[in-house]
Write a protein that holds these residues in place. Structure first.
Motif, PDB file in Angstrom:
ATOM      1  N   ARG A  11      35.448  36.518  29.367  1.00  0.00           N
ATOM      2  CA  ARG A  11      34.550  37.291  30.246  1.00  0.00           C
ATOM      3  C   ARG A  11      33.269  36.491  30.451  1.00  0.00           C
ATOM      4  O   ARG A  11      32.628  36.069  29.485  1.00  0.00           O
ATOM      5  CB  ARG A  11      34.234  38.647  29.613  1.00  0.00           C
ATOM      6  N   LEU A  12      32.895  36.307  31.704  1.00  0.00           N
ATOM      7  CA  LEU A  12      31.778  35.427  32.031  1.00  0.00           C
ATOM      8  C   LEU A  12      30.685  36.177  32.787  1.00  0.00           C
ATOM      9  O   LEU A  12      30.968  36.952  33.707  1.00  0.00           O
ATOM     10  CB  LEU A  12      32.258  34.250  32.875  1.00  0.00           C
ATOM     11  N   LEU A  14      27.757  35.473  35.233  1.00  0.00           N
ATOM     12  CA  LEU A  14      27.358  34.420  36.160  1.00  0.00           C
ATOM     13  C   LEU A  14      25.940  34.678  36.671  1.00  0.00           C
ATOM     14  O   LEU A  14      25.639  35.772  37.162  1.00  0.00           O
ATOM     15  CB  LEU A  14      28.324  34.343  37.344  1.00  0.00           C
ATOM     16  N   LEU A  29      33.943  29.966  40.951  1.00  0.00           N
ATOM     17  CA  LEU A  29      34.381  31.351  41.078  1.00  0.00           C
ATOM     18  C   LEU A  29      35.801  31.455  41.607  1.00  0.00           C
ATOM     19  O   LEU A  29      36.596  32.281  41.148  1.00  0.00           O
ATOM     20  CB  LEU A  29      33.412  32.106  41.996  1.00  0.00           C
ATOM     21  N   LEU A  32      38.249  30.772  38.879  1.00  0.00           N
ATOM     22  CA  LEU A  32      38.412  31.966  38.058  1.00  0.00           C
ATOM     23  C   LEU A  32      39.357  32.962  38.747  1.00  0.00           C
ATOM     24  O   LEU A  32      40.236  33.537  38.108  1.00  0.00           O
ATOM     25  CB  LEU A  32      37.063  32.640  37.807  1.00  0.00           C
ATOM     26  N   GLN A  44      40.739  41.046  38.233  1.00  0.00           N
ATOM     27  CA  GLN A  44      40.127  40.397  37.073  1.00  0.00           C
ATOM     28  C   GLN A  44      40.876  40.824  35.813  1.00  0.00           C
ATOM     29  O   GLN A  44      40.361  41.569  34.985  1.00  0.00           O
ATOM     30  CB  GLN A  44      38.638  40.739  36.997  1.00  0.00           C
ATOM     31  N   TRP A  49      34.466  38.430  35.506  1.00  0.00           N
ATOM     32  CA  TRP A  49      33.126  37.911  35.721  1.00  0.00           C
ATOM     33  C   TRP A  49      32.225  38.996  36.303  1.00  0.00           C
ATOM     34  O   TRP A  49      32.664  39.908  36.993  1.00  0.00           O
ATOM     35  CB  TRP A  49      33.149  36.690  36.643  1.00  0.00           C
TER      36      TRP A  49
END
Length: 335
Positions: A11-12, A14, A29, A32, A44, A49
Motif C-alpha cells: 500500500r503506497l 503518493l 502510477l 501500479l 486496487q 495507492w
C-alpha cells in the motif's frame, strides 16, 4: 453479493509536490495499475495507492494538469501504508522550498518506520528536511553536482537510475520510475505480477538500477561497453579536472581508441563531446537556477566564469547573462 477484496500486498501513499512532472508520476502510477489486478480491470487488489496533499485542493503538475487528492496531511493514517512516495517539483529550488510545508508529515512517516521513496527532484526535499543522512541517493545526472554542493555529506549513486538503500528509495525520475516500480512490486507481489503490463507500456524489459543512461544526444543501442562507461564517467566527473587521457586510463583503453569510439558513434572527439556535455549542463543551470556563473563554472570543471562565458557564447551564440535576462523578462511578462 459484494465481494470483499483481500488486503493488498503493498500500500503506497503518493505525494506529488506542486509543479510535479507528469512523466514519472504517470509512469509509476500506471505500473501500479497494471499490477494491481487480474487482466486489465484496474482494481486496487494486489497493490493500492492513495494520493496525499497538504490540503484537499488539487495539486497542479508542471504541465498544468490538476490531480485530485484523496486525503490530507492532517487526516492521513500513516499506519495504513507500507511506503510514502514523493514526486519532486519541476525545479530543485521548488522542491527544497516545500521543506516547511511537507517536512512534518515526512518526518512523522520516517519516525513511524515508513520507508520513504523520492522520485525526481524529491531527493532534494528529503535531504533538506534531514531524512537522507547515511543513505545513498540516485539522481538524474544533471543534478548530481548541485546535490553534492548542497549536501556534501550525502553519498550519491551517480551511475544508478534508482537506488534501494534500506528504508530510503531514490529514483532519477522520467521512465526510470517504471524500472523502480517493477523492483518494488517484485519484492511484494512477485516478479510475474510486477512485470504484468510492461508490453502494454511498450517496455521490453525493466532496467537494472545500475543501468547506464546513454548520452543526451543519443548514441543508440550500439554503444560499446567502453563508450557507455566513458559517457557515465564524464557525467559523474563534470566538475573534476580530469583529462581525456586520464579518463581513458580509468576505462582501461588508450586515448586514441577512445577518440575513435567517440568519432564513430558520436561524430566528434571525446574532448568535444565532454565539452558539449558540460555546456548542456551549464545551459540548464543558467536557465533554471540563480547560482552565480562562477559556481556553475566550478560545477562543470571550467574553473572560472570567464571560461564559461566564452565557451557558452561559442556554443549558443549568446552570453549566460543575456540568456538569464531574456528568461527573466519572459517570466515577468507571463506573470
Amino acid at each position: 453479493m459484494r465481494t470483499t477484496l483481500p488486503r493488498p500486498d503493498v500500500r503506497l501513499l503518493l505525494v506529488p509536490l506542486p509543479d510535479f512532472a507528469l512523466l514519472p508520476f504517470g509512469a509509476f502510477l500506471d505500473k501500479l495499475r497494471f499490477s494491481a489486478d487480474d487482466e486489465d480491470r484496474s482494481r486496487q487488489r494486489y497493490c493500492a495507492w492513495t494520493l496525499l496533499g497538504i490540503d484537499a485542493a488539487p495539486v497542479v503538475s508542471s504541465s498544468g494538469v490538476q490531480v485530485g487528492m484523496d486525503t490530507t496531511a492532517d487526516a492521513v493514517d500513516l499506519s495504513a501504508f507500507d511506503y510514502l512516495v514523493v514526486f519532486g517539483s519541476r525545479t530543485v529550488q521548488a522542491s527544497r522550498a516545500y521543506a516547511d510545508a511537507y517536512g512534518p508529515v515526512l518526518r512523522k512517516a520516517a519516525a513511524r518506520g515508513l520507508p520513504l521513496v523520492a522520485i525526481d527532484n524529491a531527493s532534494f526535499l528529503l535531504a533538506e528536511v534531514g531524512l537522507l543522512r547515511g543513505h545513498r541517493v540516485a539522481l538524474h545526472w544533471r543534478h548530481v553536482a548541485e546535490f553534492r554542493e548542497a549536501f556534501p555529506r550525502i553519498a550519491v549513486a551517480s551511475e544508478q537510475i534508482y537506488c534501494f538503500d534500506r528504508d530510503r528509495i531514490t529514483c532519477a525520475g522520467g521512465t526510470a520510475a517504471i524500472d523502480m516500480a517493477v523492483e518494488l512490486l517484485s519484492r511484494h507481489c512477485g516478479r510475474v505480477r510486477a512485470f504484468k503490463g510492461l508490453a502494454d507500456m511498450l517496455v521490453d524489459a525493466p532496467r537494472h538500477q545500475g543501468h547506464q543512461l546513454q548520452s543526451m544526444d543519443g548514441g543508440g543501442p550500439d554503444l560499446t561497453r567502453h563508450l557507455a562507461r566513458a559517457v557515465a564517467l564524464m557525467r559523474s566527473a563534470l566538475a573534476e579536472g580530469l583529462t581525456v587521457a586520464e579518463l581513458a586510463e580509468r576505462i582501461g583503453i588508450g586515448r586514441r581508441q577512445l577518440d575513435r569510439l567517440f568519432t564513430e558513434h558520436m561524430g566528434m572527439s571525446a574532448h568535444d563531446h565532454w565539452t558539449k556535455m558540460r555546456m548542456e549542463h551549464a545551459h540548464w543551470r543558467v536557465t533554471h537556477s540563480h547560482h552565480s556563473l562562477a559556481a556553475i563554472a566550478d560545477e562543470v570543471g571550467l574553473g572560472n566564469a570567464s571560461s564559461l562565458a566564452r565557451l557558452f557564447r561559442q556554443h549558443y551564440g549568446t552570453s549566460p547573462g543575456a540568456l538569464r535576462a531574456g528568461r527573466a523578462n519572459a517570466e515577468s511578462e507571463d506573470a
